[in-house]
Each structure stands twice: as C-alpha cells, then as structure tokens.
Design a protein around this motif. Structure first.
Motif, PDB file in Angstrom:
ATOM      1  N   SER A  60     -94.403   9.636 -37.872  1.00 25.45           N
ATOM      2  CA  SER A  60     -95.468  10.106 -38.759  1.00 25.45           C
ATOM      3  C   SER A  60     -95.178   9.735 -40.210  1.00 25.45           C
ATOM      4  O   SER A  60     -96.077   9.333 -40.954  1.00 25.45           O
ATOM      5  CB  SER A  60     -95.621  11.626 -38.635  1.00 25.45           C
ATOM      6  OG  SER A  60     -96.090  11.970 -37.359  1.00 25.45           O
ATOM      7  N   LEU A  61     -93.918   9.867 -40.612  1.00 25.12           N
ATOM      8  CA  LEU A  61     -93.537   9.519 -41.981  1.00 25.12           C
ATOM      9  C   LEU A  61     -93.616   8.010 -42.218  1.00 25.12           C
ATOM     10  O   LEU A  61     -94.032   7.565 -43.288  1.00 25.12           O
ATOM     11  CB  LEU A  61     -92.121  10.027 -42.270  1.00 25.12           C
ATOM     12  CG  LEU A  61     -91.968  11.548 -42.401  1.00 25.12           C
ATOM     13  CD1 LEU A  61     -90.501  11.947 -42.418  1.00 25.12           C
ATOM     14  CD2 LEU A  61     -92.661  12.046 -43.665  1.00 25.12           C
ATOM     15  N   LEU A  62     -93.218   7.234 -41.221  1.00 22.72           N
ATOM     16  CA  LEU A  62     -93.238   5.779 -41.360  1.00 22.72           C
ATOM     17  C   LEU A  62     -94.638   5.265 -41.637  1.00 22.72           C
ATOM     18  O   LEU A  62     -94.833   4.369 -42.465  1.00 22.72           O
ATOM     19  CB  LEU A  62     -92.679   5.122 -40.084  1.00 22.72           C
ATOM     20  CG  LEU A  62     -92.746   3.594 -40.011  1.00 22.72           C
ATOM     21  CD1 LEU A  62     -91.917   2.966 -41.120  1.00 22.72           C
ATOM     22  CD2 LEU A  62     -92.273   3.103 -38.646  1.00 22.72           C
ATOM     23  N   PHE A  63     -95.633   5.839 -40.954  1.00 25.05           N
ATOM     24  CA  PHE A  63     -97.001   5.337 -41.071  1.00 25.05           C
ATOM     25  C   PHE A  63     -97.846   6.105 -42.091  1.00 25.05           C
ATOM     26  O   PHE A  63     -99.068   5.981 -42.085  1.00 25.05           O
ATOM     27  CB  PHE A  63     -97.677   5.351 -39.708  1.00 25.05           C
ATOM     28  CG  PHE A  63     -97.108   4.340 -38.755  1.00 25.05           C
ATOM     29  CD1 PHE A  63     -97.335   2.989 -38.941  1.00 25.05           C
ATOM     30  CD2 PHE A  63     -96.306   4.721 -37.697  1.00 25.05           C
ATOM     31  CE1 PHE A  63     -96.793   2.042 -38.082  1.00 25.05           C
ATOM     32  CE2 PHE A  63     -95.763   3.792 -36.820  1.00 25.05           C
ATOM     33  CZ  PHE A  63     -96.009   2.451 -37.022  1.00 25.05           C
ATOM     34  N   SER A  64     -97.201   6.890 -42.955  1.00 23.15           N
ATOM     35  CA  SER A  64     -97.962   7.579 -44.001  1.00 23.15           C
ATOM     36  C   SER A  64     -97.225   7.591 -45.336  1.00 23.15           C
ATOM     37  O   SER A  64     -97.788   7.202 -46.361  1.00 23.15           O
ATOM     38  CB  SER A  64     -98.279   9.023 -43.570  1.00 23.15           C
ATOM     39  OG  SER A  64     -97.087   9.754 -43.321  1.00 23.15           O
ATOM     40  N   ALA A  65     -95.961   8.008 -45.336  1.00 23.00           N
ATOM     41  CA  ALA A  65     -95.243   8.193 -46.596  1.00 23.00           C
ATOM     42  C   ALA A  65     -95.039   6.885 -47.356  1.00 23.00           C
ATOM     43  O   ALA A  65     -95.216   6.830 -48.579  1.00 23.00           O
ATOM     44  CB  ALA A  65     -93.889   8.869 -46.330  1.00 23.00           C
ATOM     45  N   PHE A  66     -94.671   5.818 -46.649  1.00 20.97           N
ATOM     46  CA  PHE A  66     -94.392   4.542 -47.312  1.00 20.97           C
ATOM     47  C   PHE A  66     -95.652   3.953 -47.936  1.00 20.97           C
ATOM     48  O   PHE A  66     -95.639   3.481 -49.075  1.00 20.97           O
ATOM     49  CB  PHE A  66     -93.756   3.556 -46.324  1.00 20.97           C
ATOM     50  CG  PHE A  66     -92.332   3.895 -45.979  1.00 20.97           C
ATOM     51  CD1 PHE A  66     -91.279   3.380 -46.726  1.00 20.97           C
ATOM     52  CD2 PHE A  66     -92.038   4.748 -44.928  1.00 20.97           C
ATOM     53  CE1 PHE A  66     -89.971   3.692 -46.424  1.00 20.97           C
ATOM     54  CE2 PHE A  66     -90.736   5.081 -44.606  1.00 20.97           C
ATOM     55  CZ  PHE A  66     -89.694   4.552 -45.359  1.00 20.97           C
TER      56      PHE A  66
END
Length: 459
Positions: free
Chosen positions: A139-145
């Motif tokens: 989830s972080l990979l596909f939103s935070a970056f």
C-alpha cells in the motif's frame, strides 16, 4: 516451438530500441539540470524499491511450497497479503498525508525488510505475519512514493508537464528493465549459485536498505493536510467526501480498480492459459517477455504525454479497448482451435496466439501506469492524496481476494471474459471522464458570454 519465444522477445526488443532511439524533439521535453537531478534521484530510489519488490515475486509461492504447505494454505497466505493491504492500506495512507510522505517511504522500507526476514522461518504464523507486513508495504509503495514525488515536484516550482517524464521513466525502469534484471538475478541466486529460495528475499532486503539510506540522506519531508485538529477519522471522511463530491475522482478510482483488478487476475491466469495440458513453457523467459512488452508500452506513453494532443483522457479509451480485446483471445481460441489431448510437450498453436495477445495486454499495462499517475496528479487534491489513492485500492483488494478464493470454481475462459468486460467498462468510464474534464471550460465560457451580454462593461 522454442524459436517462437526468441522471435517474440527479439522482435519486441527491436521495437523498444527503435522507439527509444527514434525519438525526435517533438517526443522530448527540454528540462533544466535542476529538474534532471531531482528526477534521477527519484528514479534511482524508485528502481531500488521496485528491485526489492520484483526479486520476491517469482519465489513467494515456490518458497511456501518448499516449506511443505499445500495450495489451500498458500492461497490463504496470499489472501492475507491482499486483505492486509485493504484493511491497513487506507490507515497508513492517511498517516502518510498527516505524518509525512518521506517518513512513510522509510516505513515502507522497514516494513518490507521485516517481511523478508520472516521468510527464513517455516512456521505458518510467522509467514502469515510476513504477508500482513508485505500487504502494508505494498500500500505504501503504490501511494507514498507517488504522493511525495508530486508534492515535491510542485514545491520546487517545476512545470506540471515534466511530471509525465518522471512517471514514464519510472515505469520504463521500475516495471520493465528492473523487473527483467531482478528475474535474472534471482535465477542466478537460486539456480546458478544454489543459495536456496530465501536468497532473493535477502537480496531484496539489501536493495531496500540501500534505497532507505538514499531517502534519509537526500529527500526532504512533505505533507498533505497538516491541520492539527484533524484526526484519522476526519481524514477518512474528508477523502470519502472528495470522492463522492467530485465525479472525476470517483471515475478515476473506478477505472483504476477495474484495470488493476483485471491485471492482478491475469497474473494468476496466464500460466494455466498457456499450459492447459501441462505443456513445458519457460516461465521466466515469458515473464521477461511480458516485462519487455510493458517497457514498450511505457515508451509509447512517454511519446504520447510529451505532446499536447492526444490528451491522456482520450488515448486511454483506446488502450482499455485494446486490453479488453487482448484478454478475449483465450475465449476465441477455445472455440476456433481444437484443443490438444496430449499431456506435456511444447506450447500449442492456441498458446502461441494467446501469448501474443498477452504481450499486447502487457503493453497496455505499460501505457496505463504513467498515464493513470498523470491523471491522479491532476485530479486528486494534494491534502489527501495518499488517503484517496489507498481508498481506490479497497475495491481492488476485495476483488482480488474473491478471485483467489474462487480461482478453481470457474472455468478459465469465464475469468478472462469477466476481465475483458471490466476493461471495456473502464473504457466507457474513461470516455465519461474525458467529457467531464472538458466540461468546466465550456461552462465557464458560457457564463462569461452571458455576463458580457447582460453587462456590456463586463469585458
């Protein structure tokens, strides 16, 4: 039939090389050195993050099977990963907007490294914990970056159009070249060096640690909504209101869920589709071919987005129709090509046709990623970007969990037909999005005309 694989791979390699080498000034955007330095730093970090992700993919199922778990237990582990992404993804997305996107990217690295460490244990509960951590990390990979990139890009005063350069290069490298190199490197670790199926996970942890060090040393922090009086529930409500009140955001979320749901379903279906009678197919080489097709798509996307016409909202309609047609091929071949009753052997004629269609689908995937990133940067409000992006992943994860749970309940042609319908619906929604995106200009123009007619001084 073995020569067929080399012909497809070689032809696609030549096409990708030709596309990259034949770019003219119309296909390129001249940018200053400050932006190029910023872009290259992000691309380095993103490539390391994707290397950490791609190294694990081909060996997750294999590792679990080596530990002695059956298909049902492995399926539960996969469902746990998607379920974790669905349940915790929105929370961590909101925290990224509130606590900082740079901090969220570092959290991704730590969480995924811990997930890799759990792979050393054959205990089912430990592996389940690893899947939960992996779901949060995804989830972080596909939103935070992406959220960090868009905010930092705008904060530094770079032109909006330059974002498309970074997006297309990120997909070309991270989802194409890095995926191919990661597959080859993982093969060397497991087969050539005989280090065992855990070795790719250890290598992934190393790449993630290097990327985290670069983030900590060179990235600055940025936020979404930093209001002190807003708690997590208020952020959720604000994101939900934004989606419900702005049809463009709602359509974008529906389009993303439909396409990505079909894409993840395709991941589970392509192997049985190409080898229905246990034909001997080179999985690693086919995977590399798919990634090359994705590179071809991202190269086309960079050309399209470098020009003022056609708009991304326009050409994506064609992309969705083509992707829908490509996933109909397994159904068509099942009717037109007589099935072979022989077990084993090389890929069948029907399999060859389907492989070409699957390559077309992967090319569409390569166009989709940078294009959807560009549309998200245009339509999603900055203050809740990560939260809304993870809201989009909720229906996606539900869909994938349902598919995984019922993967043996339906014939493979039904599954492909369902994906094809979803993609066609996405093209219809994309058409609606284009209409709405162009509407405000005409409405505003109409209001101005009316005002000038009623008030001659209002010019």
């Amino acid at each position: 039939m073995e020569i067929f694989y080399f012909l497809v791979f070689g032809t696609m390699s030549l096409v990708v090389a030709a596309l990259e080498l034949s770019k003219t000034n119309k296909d390129r955007i001249n940018t200053p050195s400050a932006f190029n330095s910023f872009k290259n730093n992000y691309l380095l970090v993103y490539s390391l993050m994707m290397a950490g992700d791609w190294l694990q993919g081909p060996y997750v199922y294999y590792l679990y099977s080596q530990y002695g778990f059956g298909k049902g237990e492995i399926g539960q582990l996969f469902i746990a990963g998607f379920g974790s992404s669905m349940l915790f993804g929105t929370i961590v997305g909101s925290l990224a907007d509130k606590q900082g996107r740079r901090r969220a990217c570092i959290t991704y690295c730590i969480t995924y490294i811990l997930s890799c460490i759990t792979k050393h244990s054959p205990q089912y509960k430990v592996l389940m914990l690893g899947r939960v951590l992996g779901g949060i990390a995804t989830s972080l990979l596909f939103s935070a970056f992406e959220s960090w990139l868009v905010a930092e890009h705008n904060k530094r005063g770079f032109e909006q159009q330059w974002l498309s350069i970074t997006f297309s290069k990120a997909i070309f490298l991270g989802n194409g070249l890095i995926a191919i190199l990661a597959g080859l490197f993982g093969n060397v670790l497991v087969d050539s060096l005989s280090l065992g199926p855990v070795a790719p996970f250890d290598a992934a942890a190393c790449f993630l640690a290097i990327g985290m060090a670069i983030i900590m040393s060179s990235w600055t922090e940025n936020y979404g909504d930093i209001s002190e009086n807003k708690d997590l529930l208020t952020q959720f409500r604000g994101a939900a209101v934004a989606i419900a009140s702005d049809e463009k955001i709602a359509l974008l979320g529906a389009i993303q869920s439909l396409f990505e749901g079909s894409m993840y379903t395709f991941v589970f279906l392509w192997t049985p589709a190409l080898s229905p009678n246990n034909e001997d197919i080179p999985h690693g080489f086919i995977f590399a071919t798919f990634m090359l097709a994705s590179m071809l798509g991202s190269s086309l996307a960079s050309r399209l987005m470098a020009r003022n016409s056609p708009k991304v909202e326009s050409y994506m309609q064609i992309v969705f129709v083509v992707s829908s047609a490509s996933l109909v091929l397994p159904i068509v071949t099942s009717f037109l090509v007589a099935p072979s009753g022989e077990k084993g052997g090389s890929i069948s004629f029907a399999g060859c046709i389907q492989l070409l269609g699957f390559c077309a689908f992967e090319a569409c995937v390569g166009i989709f990623w940078p294009s959807i990133m560009k549309m998200r940067s245009q339509y999603i409000p900055e203050e809740a970007r990560s939260t809304i992006m993870n809201f989009f992943r909720i229906p996606l994860n539900i869909f994938v969990c349902v598919v995984l749970y019922n993967v043996d309940a339906f014939p493979i042609t039904v599954m492909f037909g369902m994906c094809s319908i979803f993609l066609f619906v996405a093209s219809i929604l994309q058409r609606r999005l284009q209409t709405i995106a162009e509407k405000p200009k005409s409405v505003e123009w109409g209001i101005n005309v009316k005002n000038t007619e009623t008030d001659p001084l209002n010019i």
